[in-house]
Scaffold this active site. Sequence first.
Site, PDB file in Angstrom:
ATOM      1  N   ASN A 200       0.847  -1.113   0.002  1.00 13.95           N
ATOM      2  CA  ASN A 200      -0.027  -0.014  -0.083  1.00 13.95           C
ATOM      3  C   ASN A 200       0.779   1.232   0.059  1.00 13.95           C
ATOM      4  O   ASN A 200       1.852   1.367   0.893  1.00 13.95           O
ATOM      5  CB  ASN A 200      -0.950  -0.127   1.474  1.00 13.95           C
ATOM      6  CG  ASN A 200      -2.115   1.054   1.218  1.00 13.95           C
ATOM      7  OD1 ASN A 200      -2.677   1.229   0.369  1.00 13.95           O
ATOM      8  ND2 ASN A 200      -2.170   1.567   2.256  1.00 13.95           N
ATOM      9  N   GLU A 264      -7.328   4.558   0.319  1.00 11.72           N
ATOM     10  CA  GLU A 264      -7.654   5.518   1.437  1.00 11.72           C
ATOM     11  C   GLU A 264      -8.097   6.757   0.603  1.00 11.72           C
ATOM     12  O   GLU A 264      -7.674   7.906   1.239  1.00 11.72           O
ATOM     13  CB  GLU A 264      -6.311   5.909   2.100  1.00 11.72           C
ATOM     14  CG  GLU A 264      -5.589   4.559   2.726  1.00 11.72           C
ATOM     15  CD  GLU A 264      -4.457   4.668   3.517  1.00 11.72           C
ATOM     16  OE1 GLU A 264      -4.246   6.045   3.984  1.00 11.72           O
ATOM     17  OE2 GLU A 264      -3.748   3.814   3.763  1.00 11.72           O
TER      18      GLU A 264
HETATM   19  O1  G3I Z   1      -4.764   6.705  20.683  1.00  8.00           O
HETATM   20  C1  G3I Z   1      -4.633   8.082  21.132  1.00  8.00           C
HETATM   21  C2  G3I Z   1      -5.398   8.700  22.265  1.00  8.00           C
HETATM   22  O2  G3I Z   1      -5.068   8.029  23.276  1.00  8.00           O
HETATM   23  C3  G3I Z   1      -5.052  10.333  22.366  1.00  8.00           C
HETATM   24  O3  G3I Z   1      -5.764  10.802  23.551  1.00  8.00           O
HETATM   25  C4  G3I Z   1      -5.065  10.938  21.330  1.00  8.00           C
HETATM   26  C5  G3I Z   1      -4.870  12.415  21.416  1.00  8.00           C
HETATM   27  O4  G3I Z   1      -4.240  12.841  20.294  1.00  8.00           O
HETATM   28  O5  G3I Z   1      -4.424  10.423  19.869  1.00  8.00           O
HETATM   29  C6  G3I Z   1      -4.782   9.129  19.912  1.00  8.00           C
HETATM   30  O6  G3I Z   1      -3.899   8.540  18.805  1.00  8.00           O
HETATM   31  C7  G3I Z   1      -4.244   9.227  17.529  1.00  8.00           C
HETATM   32  C8  G3I Z   1      -4.500   8.055  16.583  1.00  8.00           C
HETATM   33  O7  G3I Z   1      -4.736   8.590  15.407  1.00  8.00           O
HETATM   34  C9  G3I Z   1      -5.900   7.357  17.098  1.00  8.00           C
HETATM   35  O8  G3I Z   1      -6.834   8.328  17.031  1.00  8.00           O
HETATM   36  C10 G3I Z   1      -2.836   9.864  17.181  1.00  8.00           C
HETATM   37  O9  G3I Z   1      -2.640  11.149  17.905  1.00  8.00           O
HETATM   38  C11 G3I Z   1      -3.004  10.244  15.613  1.00  8.00           C
HETATM   39  O10 G3I Z   1      -1.885  10.823  15.196  1.00  8.00           O
HETATM   40  C12 G3I Z   1      -3.755   8.929  14.826  1.00  8.00           C
HETATM   41  O11 G3I Z   1      -3.659   9.589  13.709  1.00  8.00           O
HETATM   42  C13 G3I Z   1      -3.879   8.357  12.379  1.00  8.00           C
HETATM   43  C14 G3I Z   1      -2.427   8.337  11.527  1.00  8.00           C
HETATM   44  O12 G3I Z   1      -2.996   7.584  10.543  1.00  8.00           O
HETATM   45  C15 G3I Z   1      -1.425   8.097  12.333  1.00  8.00           C
HETATM   46  O13 G3I Z   1      -0.053   7.990  11.385  1.00  8.00           O
HETATM   47  C16 G3I Z   1      -5.087   8.791  11.603  1.00  8.00           C
HETATM   48  O14 G3I Z   1      -6.077   8.428  12.511  1.00  8.00           O
HETATM   49  C17 G3I Z   1      -5.193   7.681  10.730  1.00  8.00           C
HETATM   50  O15 G3I Z   1      -6.315   8.114   9.527  1.00  8.00           O
HETATM   51  C18 G3I Z   1      -3.917   7.886   9.710  1.00  8.00           C
HETATM   52  O16 G3I Z   1      -4.074   6.809   8.625  1.00  8.00           O
HETATM   53  C19 G3I Z   1      -3.001   6.969   7.645  1.00  8.00           C
HETATM   54  C20 G3I Z   1      -2.888   5.520   7.100  1.00  8.00           C
HETATM   55  O17 G3I Z   1      -2.601   4.515   8.187  1.00  8.00           O
HETATM   56  C21 G3I Z   1      -1.756   5.405   6.388  1.00  8.00           C
HETATM   57  N1  G3I Z   1      -1.713   6.234   5.077  1.00  8.00           N
HETATM   58  C22 G3I Z   1      -1.927   7.736   5.688  1.00  8.00           C
HETATM   59  C23 G3I Z   1      -3.015   7.852   6.419  1.00  8.00           C
HETATM   60  C24 G3I Z   1      -3.350   9.258   6.908  1.00  8.00           C
HETATM   61  O18 G3I Z   1      -2.249   9.699   7.607  1.00  8.00           O
END
Ligand code: G3I
Length: 345
Positions: A200, A264
């Site tokens: 991916n 995505e």
């Molecule tokens: O789980 C913690 C929570 O405990 C905390 O209170 C909160 C406060 O910020 O953060 C939570 O974690 C977050 C996590 O998502 C779950 O919600 C992280 O901060 C946040 O950085 C994380 O973002 C995710 C991101 O990947 C991380 O790399 C996004 O939801 C998710 O949509 C995104 O997805 C990625 C794909 O995996 C790969 N391709 C790109 C795509 C977008 O970046």
Amino acid sequence: MAIGAAGLLVLIVALVVAEGLRQGRNAKPLPGPSLRELGQPRGLSIGTAVRVDALRNEKAYRQLVAAQFSSVTPENEMKWGLVEPERGKFRFEAADAIVDAAGSAGQAVRGHTLVYHHQLPGWLGGLGRAGLRAATEEHIRRVVGHYRGRVAVWDVVNEVIGDRGGLRRSPFAAKLGPDYIAQAFRAARRADPAARLHINEAGADAINPRSDRLYALVRSLKASGVPIDGVGLQMHVDLAGVPPTYVANLRRFAALGVELAITEADVALKLPASAADLRAQARVYRTIVRGCLAVKACRSLTFWGFTDGRSWISETRSGLGAATLLDAALRPKPAFRAVQRALRR
Ligand code: G3I
């Protein structure tokens, strides 16, 4: 005027009750046939990224996921740091809840993702070459094994190419060398011989240095007999739109004999989004759908979330949002109707 302790208590209770009602509310049905119904005669599975907290707590969210989509991808719940926060101690509850819900709704699951440089557990950083190799094999064996027969497709490796087209200097590449990719695919195949295995990639949606490198990599993996079945192209885009080489890019990958998936898709807007922006966004979504439909090997199209109330763009990209098909109140945007029309043609 101070409201006093009793007033404050009444206010808190009212807010809790209102939130409870909101979470228990039924989804307002969306107009027309569902996306999954429209995709079916075209042989296209239509997916969305999902979040376990929303699936568990919000009835309307849960209903729309089940009604509209034939495939789901856990947005975060299968990532290494969440599934194996301590070495050898696996926490599958959140991902299990998604996989169980998908089973009840007759949906396929795309497993996301086994080897990715984000959201890794802290303990991984302390490992040397041999330790990291063993931990990676074990992680893949346990996670893919746990979902054997229930996850149809795995994003085995995610975003292994850098922006300028070289192999990304991830901890895996740095410690294990480029062969970590082939090893990950082989481990995944051993753990579930029936699951389809994808690579991916981000920013490789059109012909550019990144997709050129991905193309060369997939070709060489295939030539070496590495068990790779497909290529996922993410398609996080904005109103700059989809480059004109999008379909040609899909076709060259298809010619390698792999299946293709848009994994995505979302279209970020600058906030506040105007009515004209929403119409332009609908056109970008239409182009994404039509391109996939134009290439026989493109069998699956997943949106990275379906409501602006639950989208990584709104949450993490400052000044941007409104990237999905439904607004935060789960009402259809022009993009939703455009996707319906594109599927119906
Ligand atoms: O789980 C913690 C929570 O405990 C905390 O209170 C909160 C406060 O910020 O953060 C939570 O974690 C977050 C996590 O998502 C779950 O919600 C992280 O901060 C946040 O950085 C994380 O973002 C995710 C991101 O990947 C991380 O790399 C996004 O939801 C998710 O949509 C995104 O997805 C990625 C794909 O995996 C790969 N391709 C790109 C795509 C977008 O970046």
